[in-house]
Design an enzyme around this catalytic site. Structure first.
Site, PDB file in Angstrom:
ATOM      1  N   ASP A 297      18.520 -44.651 -91.632  1.00 31.74           N
ATOM      2  CA  ASP A 297      19.828 -44.002 -91.446  1.00 31.74           C
ATOM      3  C   ASP A 297      20.904 -44.697 -92.280  1.00 31.74           C
ATOM      4  O   ASP A 297      20.803 -45.895 -92.554  1.00 31.74           O
ATOM      5  CB  ASP A 297      20.193 -44.051 -89.954  1.00 31.74           C
ATOM      6  CG  ASP A 297      21.301 -43.077 -89.611  1.00 31.74           C
ATOM      7  OD1 ASP A 297      21.596 -42.176 -90.440  1.00 31.74           O
ATOM      8  OD2 ASP A 297      21.896 -43.208 -88.527  1.00 31.74           O
TER       9      ASP A 297
ATOM     10  N   ASN B 152      17.843 -31.907 -89.288  1.00 32.47           N
ATOM     11  CA  ASN B 152      18.365 -32.019 -90.663  1.00 32.47           C
ATOM     12  C   ASN B 152      18.436 -30.665 -91.385  1.00 32.47           C
ATOM     13  O   ASN B 152      19.171 -30.504 -92.353  1.00 32.47           O
ATOM     14  CB  ASN B 152      17.519 -32.994 -91.506  1.00 32.47           C
ATOM     15  CG  ASN B 152      17.754 -34.451 -91.172  1.00 32.47           C
ATOM     16  OD1 ASN B 152      16.893 -35.290 -91.400  1.00 32.47           O
ATOM     17  ND2 ASN B 152      18.922 -34.777 -90.614  1.00 32.47           N
TER      18      ASN B 152
END
Ligand code: FPP
Length: 254
Positions: free
Chosen positions: A25, A73
């Site tokens: 991340d 996503n």
């Protein structure tokens, strides 16, 4: 360089986690800090993938699972999704030789039917061309979410019960595990998340019930070999009790 070697030497090779999972991340923030588009962060994240896979294989870790693209996503702006898919195609294609040179098998988990045709083609080729490798398995979670995987398992079990090929009494945790995407994989002992967020974001929900969690403020494109060593050293200092007391662990080793 010297510092990296020293940290590596502090890793106890006898007590390595056999399976490490990583939530990569912070790519977007890394790019934004440099006044660049988010995709610049993803591009630079590829070097971190390379370094981490190399470090894990060198140490003797058997399985490394990376959360490369979550079900959620898909909701990102179309340009970013396209750029990520393009990056995956290029990276997978470029890395086949290195994976083979290092005896690393590439595997994938997730709702792979949803991936673009080109990504699927490149991925299948890489899965096939590295299938004989045995030193380490590098697993990419693509179009993946833990809840999706659990629901798919439940549906498959329900179908079999309905057809009469499975009875309700046979449904145990062990059986449920066998309906996961890659059932032969051991559960990860260590889950790392970068970028200072303290969540597991729908990653390997079933498999991480007893996993040790490690959070680092480093953004993924800054993650290097020594960061992996640090995470493993930290993990090795912990006591894993699996619901037992400290005394039981000390008295009844194994
Ligand atoms: C999270 O950062 C990262 C991703 C969604 C993608 C990870 C992809 C790569 C590192 C590139 C290729 C990988 C492989 C395995 C070939 P973010 O965009 O959520 O960052 P932010 O939280 O700062 O916005």
């Amino acid at each position: 360089m010297e510092e990296t070697k020293d940290l590596r030497d502090l890793v106890d090779r006898e007590r390595l986690p056999s399976h490490i999972a990583i939530i990569m991340d912070g790519n977007g923030r890394w790019a934004q800090q440099r006044g660049e588009q988010r995709v610049f962060g993803h591009q630079n994240g590829v070097e971190s993938v390379r370094q981490t896979a190399e470090a894990a294989a060198e140490l003797g870790v058997r399985y490394l699972t990376l959360y490369a693209f979550s079900t959620e996503n898909w909701n990102r702006p179309k340009e970013e999704v396209n750029a990520l898919m393009h990056l995956l195609v290029i990276t997978i294609n470029n890395e086949i030789k290195t994976l083979n040179d290092n005896n690393i098998r590439l595997r994938a988990m997730g709702n792979l039917h949803c991936l673009d045709k080109k990504v699927k083609e490149e991925l299948n080729e890489a899965l096939d061309k590295t299938s004989h490798n045995s030193r380490m398995e590098l697993i990419l979670a693509l179009s993946y979410s833990g809840r999706w995987e659990i629901v798919e398992a439940a549906k498959a079990i329900a179908r079999q019960v309905k057809e009469g090929t499975l009875s309700e009494e046979k449904i145990t945790e062990k059986l449920f595990s066998s309906y996961m995407n890659l059932p032969a994989l051991p559960d990860p002992e260590l889950l790392i998340r970068t970028s200072g967020e303290y969540r597991t974001s729908n990653f390997l929900m079933w498999q991480t019930a007893y996993t040790e969690l490690y959070f680092t403020p480093k953004l993924w494109p800054d993650f290097r070999k020594e960061d992996l060593y640090e995470a493993i050293i930290n993990y090795q200092q912990r006591e894993r009790r699996f619901g037992k007391t400290s005394e039981q662990i000390i008295n009844c080793k194994g």
